[in-house]
Design an enzyme around this catalytic site. Sequence first.
Site, PDB file in Angstrom:
ATOM      1  N   ASP A 381       0.836  -1.194   0.000  1.00 43.36           N
ATOM      2  CA  ASP A 381       0.000   0.000   0.000  1.00 43.36           C
ATOM      3  C   ASP A 381       0.877   1.252   0.000  1.00 43.36           C
ATOM      4  OD1 ASP A 381      -2.812   0.904   0.457  1.00 43.36           O
ATOM      5  OD2 ASP A 381      -1.966   1.772   2.268  1.00 43.36           O
ATOM      6  N   GLU A 410       1.453  -0.651  -5.036  1.00 42.14           N
ATOM      7  CA  GLU A 410       0.215   0.122  -5.218  1.00 42.14           C
ATOM      8  C   GLU A 410       0.569   1.609  -5.121  1.00 42.14           C
ATOM      9  OE1 GLU A 410      -3.572   2.205  -3.722  1.00 42.14           O
ATOM     10  OE2 GLU A 410      -1.709   1.970  -2.627  1.00 42.14           O
TER      11      GLU A 410
HETATM   12  O1  LIG Z   1      -3.868   6.528  -0.647  1.00 41.24           O
HETATM   13  P1  LIG Z   1      -4.320   5.480  -1.620  1.00 41.24           P
HETATM   14  O2  LIG Z   1      -5.345   6.000  -2.570  1.00 41.24           O
HETATM   15  O3  LIG Z   1      -3.169   4.817  -2.312  1.00 41.24           O
HETATM   16  O4  LIG Z   1      -5.078   4.320  -0.805  1.00 41.24           O
HETATM   17  C1  LIG Z   1      -4.508   3.234  -0.111  1.00 41.24           C
HETATM   18  O5  LIG Z   1      -4.015   3.614   1.147  1.00 41.24           O
HETATM   19  C2  LIG Z   1      -4.980   4.209   2.042  1.00 41.24           C
HETATM   20  C3  LIG Z   1      -4.281   4.412   3.357  1.00 41.24           C
HETATM   21  O6  LIG Z   1      -3.757   3.198   3.748  1.00 41.24           O
HETATM   22  C4  LIG Z   1      -6.214   3.333   2.214  1.00 41.24           C
HETATM   23  O7  LIG Z   1      -7.185   4.169   2.823  1.00 41.24           O
HETATM   24  C5  LIG Z   1      -8.158   3.557   3.623  1.00 41.24           C
HETATM   25  O8  LIG Z   1      -7.606   3.334   4.914  1.00 41.24           O
HETATM   26  C6  LIG Z   1      -7.353   4.520   5.688  1.00 41.24           C
HETATM   27  C7  LIG Z   1      -6.809   4.047   7.005  1.00 41.24           C
HETATM   28  O9  LIG Z   1      -7.733   3.241   7.633  1.00 41.24           O
HETATM   29  C8  LIG Z   1      -8.632   5.314   5.844  1.00 41.24           C
HETATM   30  O10 LIG Z   1      -8.368   6.494   6.573  1.00 41.24           O
HETATM   31  C9  LIG Z   1      -9.151   5.668   4.474  1.00 41.24           C
HETATM   32  O11 LIG Z   1     -10.381   6.366   4.605  1.00 41.24           O
HETATM   33  C10 LIG Z   1      -9.378   4.414   3.668  1.00 41.24           C
HETATM   34  O12 LIG Z   1      -9.749   4.764   2.357  1.00 41.24           O
HETATM   35  C11 LIG Z   1      -6.730   2.893   0.871  1.00 41.24           C
HETATM   36  O13 LIG Z   1      -7.813   2.014   0.982  1.00 41.24           O
HETATM   37  C12 LIG Z   1      -5.584   2.194   0.138  1.00 41.24           C
HETATM   38  O14 LIG Z   1      -5.966   1.648  -1.092  1.00 41.24           O
END
Ligand SMILES: O=P(O)(O)O[C@H]1O[C@H](CO)[C@@H](O[C@H]2O[C@H](CO)[C@@H](O)[C@H](O)[C@H]2O)[C@H](O)[C@H]1O
Length: 650
Positions: A381, A410
Site C-alpha cells: 500500500d 500500489e
Molecule cells: O492513498 P491510496 O489511494 O493509495 O489508498 C490506499 O491507502 C490508504 C491508506 O492506507 C487506504 O485508505 C483507507 O484506509 C485509511 C486508514 O484506515 C482510511 O483512513 C481511508 O479512509 C481508507 O480509504 C486505501 O484504501 C488504500 O488503497
Amino acid sequence: MNKTAQSIQSAAAGGTFHIEEIFPIVDGGRYAVKRIVGEPIAIWADIFRDGHEVIAAAVVWRREQDQDWQRSPLRYDVNDRWGGSFVPDQVGRYVYAIEAWTDEFATWRHSFELKLKAGQDVTLDALEGAAMLTKARAGGDTAAIIQRHCQAYLETGEPEPLLTPELRDAMADSQARPDLTRSPPLPLMIDRPRARSGAWYEMVPRSQGTTPGQHGTFRDCINRLPDIAAMGFDVIYFTPIHPIGKTNRKGRNNALTAEPGDPGSPYAIGGAEGGHDAIHPELGTLADFRAFLAACKLVEIEVALDIAVQCSPDHPWLTEHPDWFRRRPDGTMRYAENPPKKYEDIVNPDFACDDAGSLWNALRDVVLFWAEQGVKIFRVDNPHTKPLPFWEWLIHEVQLQHPDVIFLAEAFTRPKVMQGLAKLGFTQSYTYFTWRTQKWEIEQYLNELAAYPMREYYRPNFFVNTPDILPYHLQSGEPWMFKSRLALAATLSGTYGIYNGFELLEHEPIPGKEEYLNSEKYEIKVRDWDQPGNLKPYIRDINRVRRANAALLQTSNLRFVGIDDSNVIGFVKQSVDGSNTVAVAIALSRDYHEVWFPLGDVQIETSHGLSNVAVLENLITGERVPLEWGGVRLRIDPNRDPALLFRCLA
Ligand SMILES: O=P(O)(O)O[C@H]1O[C@H](CO)[C@@H](O[C@H]2O[C@H](CO)[C@@H](O)[C@H](O)[C@H]2O)[C@H](O)[C@H]1O
C-alpha cells in the site's frame, strides 16, 4: 589458484576489449532486468578490439549467492554485434556479464589461410601454429584430438592437419586467455511465471459472510472459493486482515466518527489484539488462515496479502516503540495523508527516527512472518510515501530467503516514481489503465509499457476498479462497459484484476467522485453473488481464453492494428515462444460497429516455418473465419459482447 579468474581484465577499466551496448540492461546496470524462469534470455553486445585478431565471446551468469559462473558462447552477428542466450533454471537474483578474449589459434589460422591463398611461403607460420598446439590446455578427448593433429603435421610436414575444423573447435576452448576482458556484472531478477501473468480477485474478507451485519470469517472465504475458482481467477487478494484500531475509527462513508458497531477501516492496522503479524479475531485464528491457504491451494489459487506500513493509534508499536512515531509541535499525533486524502485513523512510522534500523527490521520481519505462513504475494500500500531505499532493501532481504515472493506496488503517482519503484525491485506495478479510456491513449500507454525500456522492468497489473476507485466510466452501470473494460484489462496486460462487486456491476458513486458510496472499507457487506445479470459467465469465458492462450499471458509482444473506427481498438499478441498468436478487437463505445481488421503482415510460427495468417478461430464460439484480402470484416454488437477474441491459424 584459478588462473582464469586471476587474469580477467575489466571492460570498464581499460581492458583490451570494448564491450558496449549490452542488452538487456536497465539504467546502465543499476537495476535488475526482469525475466521468467526457464525461458531463454536473449543477450547481445557490441564487442571489438584493435587489430585483426579473431575474437571469441561468451555470456557468463550465476545466482547472486553462488560462486561459479555458468557460460554460454556468443556468436558474431554483424557489425561487431555479438548475440546469444541462456536459460536460468531457478528463480532468484542473478548477475550476468559479457566476456571477450582473443582466440589466438583462430587468429593464426585465419592469417595462415590468407597467406596460403596469396601463394606466400608459410613454412615458418606452420611451425608457429604447431607450437601453439603444444601449449594447449586440454584433457580427455580434446587433448587426444589436438595431439593427433599435431602428430599428423609433424609426420608429414604438410599444414593440412593444422587447418581442420575439428582442430579449430578443439583449440577454441583449450588456450590461455591472457586478454580475457569482462563487462561489469549486471543484475537480473528471475521470477516465476505468476510474476508476469495472473487474474486477480480483490476482496475484503469480512464481507464474505452470508448473514447481514455479521462479520465474515476465513471459513466464509473458503466457502466462496468454488465461485471464485469457477470464474478462473489465479490470485485472491485480501485487504488487510489484522486487528483494527478503535481510536479515531472511521464510520460509514469515511465519517470521522464511527457509530457503535462500525467495524472501521481494515487499513487502520493494530489494536489491543496485536499488530501487523496478528489476525483480526473476528476473521478467525492463524490456524483458520492457514486452512484458507490450504483450501486455495486445492483450487490452484494463490493468496496475496496487503502490506500497509501504517498503524492505528492503538497499534502495540506505539507503546513498544514510541520513538518510531512523530508528534506535532502541540504533542498530538501526526496523522497520515496522501494529499488531498487524509487518513485520520492512522499514523505512519517515522522513517527518519533515530532508531530507523529497528523499524526497518520489524517491517521486514512482518513480511517474512507471512511468507513463512505460505503467502508469496504482497500488495504494498502506498509504497511511494516511504523511503525508496527501504523498499529496495526489504525486497532484497525477503527474496534472499524467499526468492519466489512477488511484490506489487500500489502507487498511483508520477510516472517516474512508479517506474523507480519497479526498477528498485517491485515485481509488478499498478498502472494508469483504470483511467485510460480513449483508443489513442490506450494505444499510447500500452506502446510505452510494452516497449524498451519499460518492458525490461515494469510488469503492469491492470485493475478495472479498486475499493478506492470507481472510475467515472463504470458509474452508469452499463454491462457492455464493464465487459469492455474487463476484456481490455484481461487481454492487454499479462496481469489484471477486479475488485469484487465488479462482477455484480456495482456502480453507485459518492456523487461527483470516483469513489463507491457505502464503501465496504467502512462497513460489512453481504452480497448475493448470483444476482441476476451478473458478469460471472463473461469473466469465466475471458479467463478461460487467457489460460488457453499464452499470448495473452504477457504484455510485451503486442502490436496495434489500424482499424478505421476510433471506438474500436484492435491488436495482435504473440506468445514469447511464438507458438500462439491472438487477434483482439474491442469496442469502446456502445453502438454497433462493422470494421475491417487487417492481418496481412502478421506472420505466425508453423511446423514448416513462418506463415501468413489464413484463418481466425473465435476463442469463445469456436467459429472459424477465413481471411480474405489479408484481413476480415468484423461485426461487433457491444450489447452482446464488446470484445472479439481470435486465435490466428495458418
Ligand atoms: O492513498 P491510496 O489511494 O493509495 O489508498 C490506499 O491507502 C490508504 C491508506 O492506507 C487506504 O485508505 C483507507 O484506509 C485509511 C486508514 O484506515 C482510511 O483512513 C481511508 O479512509 C481508507 O480509504 C486505501 O484504501 C488504500 O488503497
